[in-house]
Every structure is written in structure tokens, then in C-alpha cells.
Design a protein around this motif. Structure first.
Motif, PDB file in Angstrom:
ATOM      1  N   ARG A   7       0.820  -1.203   0.000  1.00 50.64           N
ATOM      2  CA  ARG A   7       0.000   0.000   0.000  1.00 50.64           C
ATOM      3  C   ARG A   7       0.863   1.266   0.000  1.00 50.64           C
ATOM      4  O   ARG A   7       0.556   2.247  -0.689  1.00 50.64           O
ATOM      5  N   CYS A   8       1.944   1.247   0.765  1.00 51.14           N
ATOM      6  CA  CYS A   8       2.762   2.446   0.934  1.00 51.14           C
ATOM      7  C   CYS A   8       3.661   2.751  -0.261  1.00 51.14           C
ATOM      8  O   CYS A   8       4.003   3.921  -0.484  1.00 51.14           O
ATOM      9  N   TRP A   9       4.057   1.723  -1.022  1.00 49.89           N
ATOM     10  CA  TRP A   9       5.119   1.944  -2.002  1.00 49.89           C
ATOM     11  C   TRP A   9       4.766   1.660  -3.453  1.00 49.89           C
ATOM     12  O   TRP A   9       5.426   2.187  -4.356  1.00 49.89           O
ATOM     13  N   SER A  10       3.755   0.859  -3.727  1.00 49.69           N
ATOM     14  CA  SER A  10       3.503   0.458  -5.110  1.00 49.69           C
ATOM     15  C   SER A  10       3.129   1.631  -6.008  1.00 49.69           C
ATOM     16  O   SER A  10       3.465   1.633  -7.206  1.00 49.69           O
ATOM     17  N   THR A  11       2.472   2.637  -5.468  1.00 48.74           N
ATOM     18  CA  THR A  11       2.048   3.773  -6.298  1.00 48.74           C
ATOM     19  C   THR A  11       3.181   4.754  -6.582  1.00 48.74           C
ATOM     20  O   THR A  11       3.010   5.677  -7.392  1.00 48.74           O
ATOM     21  N   HIS A  12       4.338   4.570  -5.957  1.00 50.71           N
ATOM     22  CA  HIS A  12       5.476   5.459  -6.216  1.00 50.71           C
ATOM     23  C   HIS A  12       6.313   4.996  -7.411  1.00 50.71           C
ATOM     24  O   HIS A  12       7.265   5.681  -7.793  1.00 50.71           O
ATOM     25  N   ILE A  13       5.954   3.862  -8.009  1.00 54.91           N
ATOM     26  CA  ILE A  13       6.718   3.343  -9.147  1.00 54.91           C
ATOM     27  C   ILE A  13       6.336   4.102 -10.411  1.00 54.91           C
ATOM     28  O   ILE A  13       5.153   4.265 -10.726  1.00 54.91           O
ATOM     29  N   LYS A  14       7.332   4.554 -11.150  1.00 48.32           N
ATOM     30  CA  LYS A  14       7.097   5.303 -12.375  1.00 48.32           C
ATOM     31  C   LYS A  14       6.546   4.387 -13.469  1.00 48.32           C
ATOM     32  O   LYS A  14       6.817   3.178 -13.468  1.00 48.32           O
ATOM     33  N   PRO A  15       5.803   4.916 -14.423  1.00 51.04           N
ATOM     34  CA  PRO A  15       5.387   4.107 -15.576  1.00 51.04           C
ATOM     35  C   PRO A  15       6.591   3.466 -16.261  1.00 51.04           C
ATOM     36  O   PRO A  15       7.607   4.127 -16.487  1.00 51.04           O
ATOM     37  N   GLY A  16       6.481   2.177 -16.537  1.00 47.73           N
ATOM     38  CA  GLY A  16       7.610   1.429 -17.097  1.00 47.73           C
ATOM     39  C   GLY A  16       8.515   0.830 -16.047  1.00 47.73           C
ATOM     40  O   GLY A  16       9.374   0.006 -16.357  1.00 47.73           O
ATOM     41  N   GLY A  17       8.325   1.233 -14.786  1.00 50.19           N
ATOM     42  CA  GLY A  17       9.135   0.710 -13.692  1.00 50.19           C
ATOM     43  C   GLY A  17       8.672  -0.668 -13.245  1.00 50.19           C
ATOM     44  O   GLY A  17       7.642  -1.184 -13.699  1.00 50.19           O
ATOM     45  N   ILE A  18       9.428  -1.242 -12.332  1.00 53.94           N
ATOM     46  CA  ILE A  18       9.234  -2.646 -11.942  1.00 53.94           C
ATOM     47  C   ILE A  18       8.826  -2.758 -10.471  1.00 53.94           C
ATOM     48  O   ILE A  18       9.381  -2.077  -9.602  1.00 53.94           O
ATOM     49  N   LEU A  19       7.859  -3.643 -10.232  1.00 54.81           N
ATOM     50  CA  LEU A  19       7.524  -4.090  -8.882  1.00 54.81           C
ATOM     51  C   LEU A  19       7.929  -5.545  -8.755  1.00 54.81           C
ATOM     52  O   LEU A  19       7.522  -6.382  -9.574  1.00 54.81           O
ATOM     53  N   ALA A  20       8.753  -5.862  -7.762  1.00 57.34           N
ATOM     54  CA  ALA A  20       9.184  -7.244  -7.501  1.00 57.34           C
ATOM     55  C   ALA A  20       8.765  -7.621  -6.085  1.00 57.34           C
ATOM     56  O   ALA A  20       8.917  -6.822  -5.160  1.00 57.34           O
ATOM     57  N   ILE A  21       8.226  -8.823  -5.935  1.00 58.65           N
ATOM     58  CA  ILE A  21       7.760  -9.306  -4.634  1.00 58.65           C
ATOM     59  C   ILE A  21       8.364 -10.687  -4.394  1.00 58.65           C
ATOM     60  O   ILE A  21       8.175 -11.596  -5.206  1.00 58.65           O
ATOM     61  N   HIS A  22       9.064 -10.836  -3.279  1.00 59.31           N
ATOM     62  CA  HIS A  22       9.744 -12.105  -2.990  1.00 59.31           C
ATOM     63  C   HIS A  22       8.871 -13.044  -2.177  1.00 59.31           C
ATOM     64  O   HIS A  22       8.001 -12.618  -1.429  1.00 59.31           O
ATOM     65  N   ASP A  23       9.141 -14.338  -2.335  1.00 56.11           N
ATOM     66  CA  ASP A  23       8.485 -15.423  -1.580  1.00 56.11           C
ATOM     67  C   ASP A  23       7.024 -15.606  -1.980  1.00 56.11           C
ATOM     68  O   ASP A  23       6.120 -15.605  -1.148  1.00 56.11           O
ATOM     69  N   ILE A  24       6.811 -15.775  -3.278  1.00 57.51           N
ATOM     70  CA  ILE A  24       5.476 -16.033  -3.812  1.00 57.51           C
ATOM     71  C   ILE A  24       5.240 -17.540  -3.797  1.00 57.51           C
ATOM     72  O   ILE A  24       5.889 -18.292  -4.533  1.00 57.51           O
TER      73      ILE A  24
END
Length: 207
Positions: free
Chosen positions: A151-168
């Protein structure tokens, strides 16, 4: 993807839970994402993931913000499954991985690239205004902690940027479900394009 990054430190000597294929994927995506802007990781521990991530940032003269309160996740506490007595400060009866993290950054020659933020995720994000090229979520694995990080950080990613989440872990028998739950949130959000998962590393690109 390079098999050998020619690191100044033996990556296998660094405490951590990131598999080699996940680390190399983190490096590869960060090579492009760090050209868009500074990057952020949530959950640095002793710096294993930080080395992969920051080495890519360093090549682009970018910055990696390494956010961790360094008191350990739930599973690192005294008496828990992943408790490490070498990281336990008996004087204050608390976990403390920050000293080890700083040693790792010095040995990896990344002190000019990594900006440590010793704080909880919620507090650090309170007045955050810097757009980010990539965010890697690998903090606390309780439902509350994972939801807060997303909630706190995903919206700060620029268009074209990457979200990575560990331990899926889609199968609950394989591991905790909190990271998988925020992975599902990202997939359903409409903000991200899903990318191929690498081992337990879930990946998205911001639309």
C-alpha cells in the motif's frame, strides 16, 4: 543474464534467503529500471539482495534506498525458526542486522550507491515524494506487514518501472501467503503488467 557479476564479495558468504536465480533476475530488471529513477528495496537484512540490486544501480550511477528497521521479521525473533544468534543483541534483547549490513556494503564497494533507511516501512513512506524506477518488497511476511509495504510503495513506481515481490507461494503448503496475497492485489489492480515469475520472485511492470 550474466552468470558471473564479478562481484568484489563472495555472494554465497552473505546471510540471506534470496536464491541465485532470483538475485540475477533482480539484477537484470534493475539494470533497466534504475535508468528511470532511484530504486527501493524493503527488507535488506544482511545485504544479499542489496548487492544484486545495487550493483545494477551502480552501473547507471543511480541510487538504491535500502529500507529495513533491522530488528528482523517475525520468523527471525528469539525462539523462532529463522533466528540467527549471531545477529542477536543480548544487551537489549533485540535482533540487529544493521552492523552486518553495513559491513556487507563496505565489502561489496556499494557505500556510494546504497542509502540505508533504518525505519519501519510505514514511517519511511509517510512523506515520500520521490518517483521510483523499481520497488522490491521482501520485508515482514505477516499479512499486516506485507499489505503495508504494498500500500505504501507500489504507487510510487514510475510508468515502465518494476515491482518485484519475494516469496510467492501459491500453494500454502510451500510457504506463507502474505506475499502471494499482495502479488494478487498487484495483478488485479490494473496498474501493472504481469511478468514471468522467477522461482519465488513475482514481477510486474507499471503501466
Amino acid at each position: 543474464m550474466p552468470a558471473d557479476l564479478n562481484l568484489p564479495i563472495d555472494i554465497n558468504s552473505v546471510k540471506g534467503f534470496l536464491a541465485a536465480d532470483e538475485g540475477l533476475a533482480l539484477y537484470q530488471y534493475a539494470l533497466a529500471a534504475s535508468k528511470l529513477g532511484p530504486c527501493l528495496e524493503i527488507g535488506s537484512y544482511c545485504g544479499k539482495s542489496t548487492i544484486y540490486f545495487a550493483t545494477a544501480c551502480q552501473q547507471n550511477n543511480s541510487i538504491l534506498y535500502a529500507l529495513d528497521h533491522h530488528r528482523g521479521s517475525e520468523e527471525h525473533q528469539l525462539g523462532e525458526e529463522y533466528h540467527d544468534p549471531d545477529l542477536y543483541d543480548a544487551g537489549i534483547e533485540l535482533m540487529d542486522s544493521f552492523r552486518t549490513f553495513r559491513i556487507t556494503m563496505r565489502e561489496a564497494q556499494l557505500e556510494d550507491t546504497v542509502v540505508p533507511i533504518v525505519s519501519s516501512s510505514a514511517v519511511a513512506s509517510r512523506h515520500w515524494a520521490t518517483p521510483l524506477g523499481m520497488v522490491f518488497i521482501d520485508g515482514g511476511h505477516s499479512e499486516e506487514a506485507a499489505q503495508t509495504d504494498y500500500r505504501c510503495w507500489s504507487t510510487h513506481i514510475k510508468p515502465g518501472g518494476i515491482l518485484a515481490i519475494h516469496d510467492i507461494f501459491p500453494n500454502p503448503e510451500d510457504g506463507g501467503q502474505a506475499p502471494y496475497n499482495i502479488w494478487k492485489l498487484a495483478k488485479a489492480s490494473g496498474l501493472f503488467e504481469e511478468l514471468p515469475t522467477v522461482n519465488t520472485l513475482g514481477l510486474f511492470r507499471r503501466k
